[in-house]
Design a protein around this motif. Structure first.
Motif, mmCIF file in Angstrom:
data_model
loop_
_atom_site.group_PDB
_atom_site.id
_atom_site.type_symbol
_atom_site.label_atom_id
_atom_site.label_comp_id
_atom_site.label_asym_id
_atom_site.label_seq_id
_atom_site.Cartn_x
_atom_site.Cartn_y
_atom_site.Cartn_z
ATOM 1 N N ASN A 148 1.312 1.153 2.783
ATOM 2 C CA ASN A 148 2.296 2.027 2.145
ATOM 3 C C ASN A 148 1.956 3.495 2.381
ATOM 4 O O ASN A 148 2.836 4.313 2.676
ATOM 5 C CB ASN A 148 2.386 1.752 0.647
ATOM 6 N N GLU A 149 0.677 3.842 2.226
ATOM 7 C CA GLU A 149 0.261 5.220 2.451
ATOM 8 C C GLU A 149 0.528 5.643 3.888
ATOM 9 O O GLU A 149 1.032 6.738 4.146
ATOM 10 C CB GLU A 149 -1.220 5.387 2.121
ATOM 11 N N ALA A 150 0.174 4.773 4.847
ATOM 12 C CA ALA A 150 0.367 5.093 6.260
ATOM 13 C C ALA A 150 1.848 5.319 6.568
ATOM 14 O O ALA A 150 2.207 6.239 7.312
ATOM 15 C CB ALA A 150 -0.200 3.972 7.132
ATOM 16 N N LYS A 151 2.706 4.500 5.965
ATOM 17 C CA LYS A 151 4.149 4.627 6.181
ATOM 18 C C LYS A 151 4.653 5.975 5.651
ATOM 19 O O LYS A 151 5.408 6.676 6.315
ATOM 20 C CB LYS A 151 4.875 3.470 5.483
ATOM 21 N N PHE A 152 4.214 6.347 4.441
ATOM 22 C CA PHE A 152 4.640 7.613 3.866
ATOM 23 C C PHE A 152 4.109 8.799 4.675
ATOM 24 O O PHE A 152 4.835 9.759 4.929
ATOM 25 C CB PHE A 152 4.175 7.726 2.412
ATOM 26 N N LEU A 153 2.842 8.727 5.085
ATOM 27 C CA LEU A 153 2.262 9.822 5.865
ATOM 28 C C LEU A 153 2.982 9.979 7.197
ATOM 29 O O LEU A 153 3.226 11.101 7.644
ATOM 30 C CB LEU A 153 0.764 9.581 6.088
ATOM 31 N N HIS A 159 3.289 5.518 -6.110
ATOM 32 C CA HIS A 159 3.791 6.746 -5.482
ATOM 33 C C HIS A 159 2.666 7.262 -4.593
ATOM 34 O O HIS A 159 1.949 8.191 -4.950
ATOM 35 C CB HIS A 159 4.146 7.763 -6.572
ATOM 36 N N PRO A 160 2.488 6.657 -3.393
ATOM 37 C CA PRO A 160 1.274 6.882 -2.610
ATOM 38 C C PRO A 160 1.030 8.298 -2.108
ATOM 39 O O PRO A 160 -0.109 8.701 -1.941
ATOM 40 C CB PRO A 160 1.402 5.911 -1.440
ATOM 41 N N ILE A 161 2.083 9.049 -1.840
ATOM 42 C CA ILE A 161 1.946 10.421 -1.357
ATOM 43 C C ILE A 161 2.771 11.317 -2.271
ATOM 44 O O ILE A 161 3.910 11.002 -2.585
ATOM 45 C CB ILE A 161 2.478 10.565 0.096
ATOM 46 N N LYS A 165 -13.084 -1.215 -2.593
ATOM 47 C CA LYS A 165 -12.093 -1.880 -1.752
ATOM 48 C C LYS A 165 -10.685 -1.406 -2.106
ATOM 49 O O LYS A 165 -10.358 -1.227 -3.275
ATOM 50 C CB LYS A 165 -12.166 -3.391 -1.921
ATOM 51 N N VAL A 166 -9.872 -1.229 -1.066
ATOM 52 C CA VAL A 166 -8.480 -0.839 -1.255
ATOM 53 C C VAL A 166 -7.611 -1.961 -0.703
ATOM 54 O O VAL A 166 -7.801 -2.405 0.426
ATOM 55 C CB VAL A 166 -8.154 0.476 -0.520
ATOM 56 N N ASP A 167 -6.674 -2.409 -1.488
ATOM 57 C CA ASP A 167 -5.764 -3.474 -1.062
ATOM 58 C C ASP A 167 -5.045 -3.054 0.224
ATOM 59 O O ASP A 167 -4.547 -1.933 0.314
ATOM 60 C CB ASP A 167 -4.748 -3.739 -2.176
ATOM 61 N N PRO A 168 -4.993 -3.947 1.235
ATOM 62 C CA PRO A 168 -4.350 -3.587 2.517
ATOM 63 C C PRO A 168 -2.903 -3.119 2.373
ATOM 64 O O PRO A 168 -2.455 -2.249 3.127
ATOM 65 C CB PRO A 168 -4.413 -4.894 3.324
ATOM 66 N N HIS A 184 -3.091 9.688 -0.758
ATOM 67 C CA HIS A 184 -3.771 8.649 -1.555
ATOM 68 C C HIS A 184 -3.583 8.875 -3.054
ATOM 69 O O HIS A 184 -4.519 8.786 -3.834
ATOM 70 C CB HIS A 184 -5.277 8.592 -1.248
ATOM 71 N N TRP A 185 -2.337 9.167 -3.475
ATOM 72 C CA TRP A 185 -2.083 9.392 -4.897
ATOM 73 C C TRP A 185 -1.960 8.052 -5.597
ATOM 74 O O TRP A 185 -2.744 7.150 -5.346
ATOM 75 C CB TRP A 185 -0.844 10.300 -5.077
ATOM 76 N N LEU A 186 -1.013 7.842 -6.452
ATOM 77 C CA LEU A 186 -0.933 6.613 -7.241
ATOM 78 C C LEU A 186 -0.334 5.469 -6.426
ATOM 79 O O LEU A 186 0.407 5.689 -5.474
ATOM 80 C CB LEU A 186 -0.098 6.868 -8.489
#
Length: 199
Positions: A59-64, A102-104, A51-54, A97-99
């Motif tokens: 955050n990842e989607a925003k950075f991408l 620091h998602p990206i 499971k990945v916290d929503p 999907h990094w840390l």
């Protein structure tokens, strides 16, 4: 969520890390491990339940999204999969999907010291993680299939050491197609896959 107690670092552990983490300083890597500990419960939940916290996904989607017109803009000979993107025009490697903090991660290919197959850098099951900072200081992108040093996901993983004043970690990541990935890297930065400075 109860507060997570941070582990104490012994002198023996610091001495061990000093031997394992060359090149790079044990202080930088220990600091990164310490910072990552704040999110340990999220990494553990992913490792055990997938499971990945929503909020992490948001955050990842925003950075991408912010990178779509920059380093992730399609270019001839680029490589793109679920885990990474190589831009041959911007000469960057983007790790998705990094840390959690620091998602990206976008790495300039001219700052790469080495980019090697994970089995060449991280041996046995020590230091390989499905997500987060490993015991050897490698910051691993999220891949639930990379459990220990076995299987296709591990064989299709790489470790990149790069120079960056703020992010001095080595980064570990998976790719779907290692041959196409390597070809795109060579197109973007000729000779990059031959750099063999050892960790």
């Amino acid at each position: 969520m109860p507060a997570q107690r941070k582990p104490e670092v012994t002198a023996e552990f610091m001495a061990y890390m000093a031997n394992v983490l060359k090149p790079g300083s044990e202080e930088d890597n220990l600091m990164s491990i310490d910072e990552d500990e704040e999110y340990k419960y999220l990494y553990d939940e992913f490792r055990s339940e997938g499971k990945v916290d929503p909020t992490v996904m948001e955050n990842e989607a925003k950075f991408l999204q912010s990178l779509q017109e920059g380093p992730l803009k399609p270019s001839p000979g680029h490589y793109d999969d679920e885990h990474v993107h190589v831009s041959t025009t911007a000469k960057t490697l983007t790790l998705k999907h990094w840390l959690i903090s620091h998602p990206i991660l976008v790495i300039d290919l001219d700052k790469v010291i080495y980019l090697r197959s994970a089995p060449d850098v991280v041996v046995n099951e020590f230091g390989v993680k499905v997500w987060g900072i490993g015991e050897t200081g490698v910051g691993w992108t999220r891949d639930g299939h990379r459990k220990g040093a076995s299987g296709t996901a591990y064989d299709h993983s790489f470790v990149c050491k790069y120079t960056d004043e703020r992010l001095g970690l080595r980064a570990g990541f998976s790719v779907d197609d290692p041959l196409k990935f390597s070809a795109a890297l060579e197109k973007a930065a000729h000779g990059i896959t031959a750099r063999h400075t050892y960790p």
